[in-house]
Design an enzyme around this catalytic site. Structure first.
Site, mmCIF file in Angstrom:
data_model
loop_
_atom_site.group_PDB
_atom_site.id
_atom_site.type_symbol
_atom_site.label_atom_id
_atom_site.label_comp_id
_atom_site.label_asym_id
_atom_site.label_seq_id
_atom_site.Cartn_x
_atom_site.Cartn_y
_atom_site.Cartn_z
ATOM 1 N N SER A 119 0.723 -1.119 -0.078
ATOM 2 C CA SER A 119 -0.297 0.005 -0.534
ATOM 3 C C SER A 119 1.170 1.317 -0.148
ATOM 4 O O SER A 119 0.726 2.553 -0.745
ATOM 5 C CB SER A 119 -0.946 -0.318 1.476
ATOM 6 O OG SER A 119 -0.381 -0.288 2.100
ATOM 7 N N HIS B 185 -2.662 -8.900 1.774
ATOM 8 C CA HIS B 185 -1.922 -7.420 2.112
ATOM 9 C C HIS B 185 -3.096 -7.391 3.656
ATOM 10 O O HIS B 185 -3.374 -8.493 4.126
ATOM 11 C CB HIS B 185 -2.544 -6.685 1.536
ATOM 12 C CG HIS B 185 -1.239 -5.287 2.082
ATOM 13 N ND1 HIS B 185 -0.349 -5.125 2.778
ATOM 14 C CD2 HIS B 185 -0.825 -3.770 1.425
ATOM 15 C CE1 HIS B 185 -0.533 -4.117 3.261
ATOM 16 N NE2 HIS B 185 -0.512 -3.652 2.522
ATOM 17 N N HIS C 292 5.330 -14.117 9.176
ATOM 18 C CA HIS C 292 6.017 -13.087 8.938
ATOM 19 C C HIS C 292 6.906 -12.996 8.589
ATOM 20 O O HIS C 292 8.094 -13.827 7.948
ATOM 21 C CB HIS C 292 6.456 -11.837 9.733
ATOM 22 C CG HIS C 292 5.665 -10.283 9.893
ATOM 23 N ND1 HIS C 292 6.446 -10.099 8.828
ATOM 24 C CD2 HIS C 292 4.644 -9.518 9.579
ATOM 25 C CE1 HIS C 292 5.795 -8.311 8.812
ATOM 26 N NE2 HIS C 292 4.572 -8.572 9.457
ATOM 27 N N ARG D 52 2.452 -6.023 17.595
ATOM 28 C CA ARG D 52 1.046 -5.060 17.692
ATOM 29 C C ARG D 52 0.221 -6.303 17.981
ATOM 30 O O ARG D 52 -1.633 -6.319 18.859
ATOM 31 C CB ARG D 52 0.710 -4.732 16.208
ATOM 32 C CG ARG D 52 1.798 -3.676 15.912
ATOM 33 C CD ARG D 52 1.113 -3.503 14.179
ATOM 34 N NE ARG D 52 1.859 -4.801 13.551
ATOM 35 C CZ ARG D 52 1.859 -4.460 12.315
ATOM 36 N NH1 ARG D 52 1.704 -3.620 11.458
ATOM 37 N NH2 ARG D 52 2.150 -5.608 11.774
ATOM 38 N N ASP E 72 -2.751 -9.506 12.668
ATOM 39 C CA ASP E 72 -3.987 -10.188 12.104
ATOM 40 C C ASP E 72 -4.435 -10.989 13.285
ATOM 41 O O ASP E 72 -5.478 -11.607 13.211
ATOM 42 C CB ASP E 72 -3.954 -10.514 10.853
ATOM 43 C CG ASP E 72 -3.879 -9.527 10.210
ATOM 44 O OD1 ASP E 72 -4.752 -8.034 10.277
ATOM 45 O OD2 ASP E 72 -3.191 -9.449 9.007
HETATM 46 N N1 HAX Z 1 1.094 -21.815 7.857
HETATM 47 C C1 HAX Z 1 1.974 -22.713 7.037
HETATM 48 N N2 HAX Z 1 3.077 -22.289 7.033
HETATM 49 C C2 HAX Z 1 3.322 -21.248 7.104
HETATM 50 C C3 HAX Z 1 2.983 -20.211 7.596
HETATM 51 C C4 HAX Z 1 1.992 -20.348 8.478
HETATM 52 N N3 HAX Z 1 1.280 -19.640 9.269
HETATM 53 N N4 HAX Z 1 3.530 -18.867 7.529
HETATM 54 C C5 HAX Z 1 4.731 -19.564 6.262
HETATM 55 N N5 HAX Z 1 4.065 -20.344 5.814
HETATM 56 C C6 HAX Z 1 4.946 -21.160 5.577
HETATM 57 C C7 HAX Z 1 5.611 -20.442 3.594
HETATM 58 O O1 HAX Z 1 3.802 -20.931 3.172
HETATM 59 C C8 HAX Z 1 6.143 -21.332 3.304
HETATM 60 O O2 HAX Z 1 5.944 -22.544 2.556
HETATM 61 P P1 HAX Z 1 6.364 -22.769 1.328
HETATM 62 O O3 HAX Z 1 8.377 -22.854 1.430
HETATM 63 O O4 HAX Z 1 6.072 -24.321 0.906
HETATM 64 O O5 HAX Z 1 6.335 -22.272 0.083
HETATM 65 C C9 HAX Z 1 7.303 -20.986 4.425
HETATM 66 O O6 HAX Z 1 6.350 -21.594 5.360
HETATM 67 C C10 HAX Z 1 8.400 -20.290 4.595
HETATM 68 O O7 HAX Z 1 7.956 -19.025 4.507
HETATM 69 P P2 HAX Z 1 8.060 -18.003 4.956
HETATM 70 O O8 HAX Z 1 9.389 -17.620 4.765
HETATM 71 O O9 HAX Z 1 8.712 -17.807 6.534
HETATM 72 O O10 HAX Z 1 7.185 -16.699 5.272
HETATM 73 P P3 HAX Z 1 7.254 -15.650 3.864
HETATM 74 O O11 HAX Z 1 7.877 -14.387 3.858
HETATM 75 O O12 HAX Z 1 6.341 -16.313 2.519
HETATM 76 O O13 HAX Z 1 4.933 -15.098 4.020
HETATM 77 C C11 HAX Z 1 3.704 -14.755 5.619
HETATM 78 C C12 HAX Z 1 4.952 -14.457 5.308
HETATM 79 C C13 HAX Z 1 2.918 -13.420 6.082
HETATM 80 C C14 HAX Z 1 2.829 -14.210 4.325
HETATM 81 C C15 HAX Z 1 2.927 -16.318 5.623
HETATM 82 O O14 HAX Z 1 4.197 -15.823 6.768
HETATM 83 C C16 HAX Z 1 1.156 -16.555 5.838
HETATM 84 O O15 HAX Z 1 1.401 -16.926 5.030
HETATM 85 N N6 HAX Z 1 1.253 -16.608 7.325
HETATM 86 C C17 HAX Z 1 -0.669 -16.798 7.265
HETATM 87 C C18 HAX Z 1 -1.366 -15.527 7.008
HETATM 88 C C19 HAX Z 1 -1.549 -14.385 7.206
HETATM 89 O O16 HAX Z 1 -1.356 -14.542 8.771
HETATM 90 N N7 HAX Z 1 -1.027 -13.277 6.992
HETATM 91 C C20 HAX Z 1 -0.672 -12.508 7.621
HETATM 92 C C21 HAX Z 1 0.388 -11.315 7.492
HETATM 93 C C22 HAX Z 1 -0.172 -9.902 8.430
HETATM 94 C C23 HAX Z 1 -0.157 -8.928 7.351
HETATM 95 O O17 HAX Z 1 1.195 -8.585 6.737
HETATM 96 N N8 HAX Z 1 -1.016 -8.130 7.154
HETATM 97 O O18 HAX Z 1 -1.144 -7.532 6.328
#
Ligand code: HAX
Length: 419
Positions: free
Chosen positions: A229, A259, A305, A314, A360
């Site tokens: 954003s 996001h 994250h 937070r 979140d």
């Molecule tokens: N549950 C299961 N697996 C997870 C995980 C979770 N909560 N978080 C990360 N992983 C997995 C990833 O899917 C990734 O798997 P692959 O190698 O198979 O692709 C692996 O662990 C490595 O990921 P990472 O490097 O730790 O995390 P990223 O930087 O790629 O992604 C995310 C960060 C927040 C998108 C990720 O942790 C996630 O999908 N979390 C769950 C969704 C979520 O809570 N989103 C809110 C984010 C907060 C925010 O910024 N809001 O705006």
């Protein structure tokens, strides 16, 4: 008054940048790999952001202050801090609140625009269209067309930013009232602060809910300059588009499920657990539920994250709020149990680099508890708060002369033949 405070500070900030450029302009800050060019530019240092930064072990820092140390401030105070680097005293705060109150009138055409959208339009579409329509209020555009000097850009960017921040609570609350099928908007209360007024105009009464809104609109205010954003808004603003249009670019990014929309996914996950067990489950039941989900290759929402490597402060603030105000609520009990269980499950699972909760993981359950059950609306709350940070960044970028954004893109053929 805030204009004067900024006018006094900006020359020093300009000097600091000039001297960085003079002394270190040709020094290297990093290298870029082929993987990064295909990887959403992650980790590439290509921007400066003075308002905030994200530290893996401390989380969000606003002007170098950990968010956990300032989460008691009103969002207006946080806005002042983002912009100026200082927490306002009571006189400075009431002057800023006065500036916002003076600009609070929502043009009547905004309501016509919102009400003419198709029924069932997403609240984020309504918000974007409303703010987009207000470009005609832009003093930045008026003065640009009159030939304002570059040194005045920040003043009119701020003027527009104040207008947007002042009108947003009423616009956002009006969208909510429309979405829940209420024909009546609730009048602004001149005696309330920015977030308190927003809570009041939503129509959810009670001091606790006002306090929750103050906290929510505080902690989502900013997250550096490279998130979707902020980066989108800053890019559009760098073309000297009106701040109204630049903000909308950021809102449209926030509307994405990777996001700002993630928040509603987290609450859905918690409610799915409640519906599955028809009660708050035991720890063993919850652990098995999480493992089942992971074995279907699905993530645990609210955990992990891209940058953080600790429980998001937070999240900690929301948990503190919930523990103080919420007793015997199944949904919040599930959120508490998840915090006990998920980190060790994710550690054992071994994929997520960060097993801890993010912002979140708890907030949706608090909104739900107080009766804000319109999931699609949650990103509007996030947008309201994030506007404080994005407006601050746009103003500061214009003040120090950050030019048109233009990273270089290359073709895959170029990478194949030239790297
Ligand atoms: N549950 C299961 N697996 C997870 C995980 C979770 N909560 N978080 C990360 N992983 C997995 C990833 O899917 C990734 O798997 P692959 O190698 O198979 O692709 C692996 O662990 C490595 O990921 P990472 O490097 O730790 O995390 P990223 O930087 O790629 O992604 C995310 C960060 C927040 C998108 C990720 O942790 C996630 O999908 N979390 C769950 C969704 C979520 O809570 N989103 C809110 C984010 C907060 C925010 O910024 N809001 O705006």
């Amino acid at each position: 008054m805030i204009q004067k405070v900024l006018a006094d500070k900006i020359p020093q900030w300009q000097e600091d940048i000039k001297s960085n450029l003079k002394d270190k302009g040709d020094k290297v800050v990093g290298e870029v790999t082929v993987a990064q060019t295909y990887g959403g530019m992650r980790g590439i240092i290509g921007l400066t952001c003075e308002t905030s930064s994200v530290s893996p072990d401390k989380g969000l820092m606003i002007r170098e202050r950990p968010i956990s140390e300032i989460s008691h401030l009103l969002p207006e105070e946080v806005f002042y801090l983002l912009l100026t680097g200082e927490i306002p005293n009571s006189e400075e705060l009431s002057s800023l609140q006065g500036e916002l109150k003076n600009r609070r009138k929502v043009p009547s055409y905004v309501w016509n625009v919102i009400e003419s959208l198709p029924e069932g339009s997403h609240p984020m579409t309504m918000l974007s269209v409303a703010v987009q329509s207000m470009r005609s209020e832009s003093r930045f555009v008026d003065n640009y067309n009159l030939g304002m000097p570059k040194s005045d850009y920040w003043k009119y960017a701020l003027e527009d930013g104040l207008k947007i921040i002042a009108t947003l609570p009423e616009i956002a609350a009006g969208i909510y009232r429309l979405r829940i099928g209420s024909k009546n908007r609730i009048d602004y209360d001149i005696d309330l602060d920015w977030a308190g007024n927003f809570a009041h105009m939503l129509g959810i009464e009670g001091e606790d809910f006002k306090d929750l809104m103050r906290l929510f609109l505080n902690v989502h205010c900013d997250h550096g300059g490279g998130n979707v954003s902020a980066f989108s808004s800053l890019t559009v603003a760098s073309a000297l588009s009106s701040p109204f249009l630049a903000l909308v670019a950021g809102y449209n990014g926030l509307a994405g499920p990777l996001h700002g929309l993630a928040n509603q996914e987290c609450l859905k996950f918690v409610l799915d657990i409640r519906n599955h067990f028809k009660k708050a489950p035991s720890d063993d039941e919850l652990k098995k539920y999480c493992w089942d989900r992971l074995s279907q290759n699905r993530v645990i929402p609210g955990y992990g994250h891209a940058v953080l490597r600790c429980p998001d402060p937070r999240f900690v603030s929301f948990m503190k709020f919930g523990k103080k105000h919420i007793k015997n609520d199944e949904t919040f009990e599930i959120v508490k149990s998840l915090f006990e269980i998920v980190p060790s499950v994710l550690e054992e699972h071994g994929k997520a680099k960060n097993p801890w909760p993010n912002v979140d993981a708890a907030s949706g359950s608090l909104l739900y508890y107080y009766g804000l059950k319109e999931f699609n609306y949650y990103t509007v709350l996030f947008s309201l708060s994030r506007t404080l940070g994005i407006v601050s960044q746009i103003v500061l970028n214009r003040a120090v002369g950050i030019p048109l954004m233009r990273p270089k893109a290359v073709t895959s053929k170029w990478i194949k033949n030239s790297v």
